[in-house]
Design an enzyme around this catalytic site. Structure first.
Site, PDB file in Angstrom:
ATOM      1  N   LYS A  53      37.366  77.958  73.782  1.00  0.00           N
ATOM      2  CA  LYS A  53      38.640  77.280  73.496  1.00  0.00           C
ATOM      3  C   LYS A  53      39.415  77.051  74.795  1.00  0.00           C
ATOM      4  O   LYS A  53      39.973  75.976  75.014  1.00  0.00           O
ATOM      5  CB  LYS A  53      39.458  78.108  72.487  1.00  0.00           C
ATOM      6  N   GLN A  97      42.944  85.270  67.431  1.00  0.00           N
ATOM      7  CA  GLN A  97      41.543  85.149  67.016  1.00  0.00           C
ATOM      8  C   GLN A  97      41.227  86.168  65.911  1.00  0.00           C
ATOM      9  O   GLN A  97      41.564  87.348  66.014  1.00  0.00           O
ATOM     10  CB  GLN A  97      40.621  85.355  68.232  1.00  0.00           C
ATOM     11  N   ASP A 120      46.680  77.292  63.801  1.00  0.00           N
ATOM     12  CA  ASP A 120      45.629  77.570  62.822  1.00  0.00           C
ATOM     13  C   ASP A 120      46.058  77.185  61.406  1.00  0.00           C
ATOM     14  O   ASP A 120      45.252  77.308  60.472  1.00  0.00           O
ATOM     15  CB  ASP A 120      45.296  79.073  62.824  1.00  0.00           C
TER      16      ASP A 120
HETATM   17  N1  GUN Z   1      37.773  83.113  63.720  1.00  0.00           N
HETATM   18  C1  GUN Z   1      36.806  82.244  63.322  1.00  0.00           C
HETATM   19  N2  GUN Z   1      37.307  80.998  63.202  1.00  0.00           N
HETATM   20  C2  GUN Z   1      38.610  81.062  63.551  1.00  0.00           C
HETATM   21  C3  GUN Z   1      39.656  80.084  63.643  1.00  0.00           C
HETATM   22  O1  GUN Z   1      39.487  78.885  63.363  1.00  0.00           O
HETATM   23  N3  GUN Z   1      40.874  80.569  64.031  1.00  0.00           N
HETATM   24  C4  GUN Z   1      41.087  81.882  64.319  1.00  0.00           C
HETATM   25  N4  GUN Z   1      42.321  82.245  64.675  1.00  0.00           N
HETATM   26  N5  GUN Z   1      40.139  82.807  64.238  1.00  0.00           N
HETATM   27  C5  GUN Z   1      38.909  82.393  63.866  1.00  0.00           C
END
Ligand code: GUN
Length: 287
Positions: A53, A97, A120
């Site tokens: 990311k 995350q 998110d």
């Molecule tokens: N863990 C797996 N996919 C995601 C996501 O799209 N956002 C977040 N914050 N954690 C994740």
């Protein structure tokens, strides 16, 4: 005849190109879009996702701030850090995350994030707006799947769609996005009794189980010319796999996504897009 590959890498690149232009525009208005990521503990897969990311942000000119926290951090310590990020005007998006270590509550944590910085789409406020068709910030993976449909002009209105996932990050937001486009959506999960029969009815199947020991979507389960979107990614027999075998599914489907190189790159691209949206939202509010 085999079906058409929905190439996540190619579509993600088009999103990134648009984001790069938007970043330039924002910078012309003296807004420097910035994403803060919070990684708790030492889950290797999560660390890799966060690293990807950051790399993608760098590619399009988005600044990142990286918060790596000890695995034994308490809920109140984590809340305090989120509050600081909420109050920091130089930060536009906050991503914690997931999954979190056991002592931390996912709902308490994600709902602590300011809805304006919630890239998110996980806060109750943004999840509620989505159900009312008014959301500005929507979970990245569902947004990425919608982008894939639109890239290939895949019609959704009136289509029967079987969704195999009911999570807050994937199944629930997708349900609302698809319903808003007038699809008929059936949401399946671990307690659904007749998944194979339901899949037979589907014009489109979106599957996100992520455990081959529990579930595999095989060609005999799908209708000829169905569209198959495989959101899952997991290790099985030393290989990274989705819920289906792309090479087999594409013999029968009209469109399908590979794993890797399908939905994964789209999730990252839509995070960049959400960060830009969040930066625009906060700058509007400050005016
Ligand atoms: N863990 C797996 N996919 C995601 C996501 O799209 N956002 C977040 N914050 N954690 C994740």
């Amino acid at each position: 005849m085999t079906g058409i590959k929905i190439d996540g890498k190619e579509i993600a690149q088009t999103v990134k190109d648009r984001v790069r232009k938007a970043v330039k525009e924002l910078k012309n208005h003296r807004i420097n879009p910035c994403l803060a990521t919070v990684l708790v503990g030492d889950n290797q897969a999560s660390a890799t996702y966060v690293k990807n990311k950051h790399k993608a942000c760098e590619e399009v000119g988005i600044t990142t701030k990286d918060f790596k926290l000890a695995s034994n951090i308490t809920q109140s310590e984590l809340n305090r850090i989120i509050d600081e990020l909420n109050n920091d005007k130089s930060i536009h998006g906050i991503l914690v995350q997931l999954p979190l270590p056991d002592q931390l509550d996912e709902f308490t944590t994600t709902s602590r994030i300011s809805p304006l910085k919630d890239v998110d789409g996980l806060t109750p406020y943004n999840a509620g707006l989505l159900a009312m068709k008014k959301a500005a910030l929507v979970a990245c993976t569902p947004l990425g799947v919608m982008e894939m449909f639109d890239y290939h002009n895949i019609e959704l209105e009136g289509k029967n769609i079987v969704l195999i996932n009911r999570s807050n990050l994937v199944g629930k937001p997708l349900y609302h996005l698809l319903l808003a486009r007038a699809a008929t959506v059936i949401t399946c999960h671990s307690k659904t009794k007749n998944i194979s029969e339901l899949c037979q009815l589907a014009d489109i199947i979106i599957t996100a189980v992520g455990d081959r020991n529990k579930f595999t979507l095989t060609p005999d389960m799908i209708k000829k010319n169905a569209v198959v979107i495989d959101v899952a990614i997991s290790k099985y027999k030393e290989k990274l796999v989705g819920d289906s075998d792309y090479d087999q599914i594409i013999q029968k489907a009209s469109y399908a996504t590979p794993v890797p190189g399908g939905v994964g790159p789209m999730t990252v691209a839509m995070l960049l897009k959400n960060t830009i949206t969040a930066a625009s939202l906060s700058s509007k509010i400050e005016k």
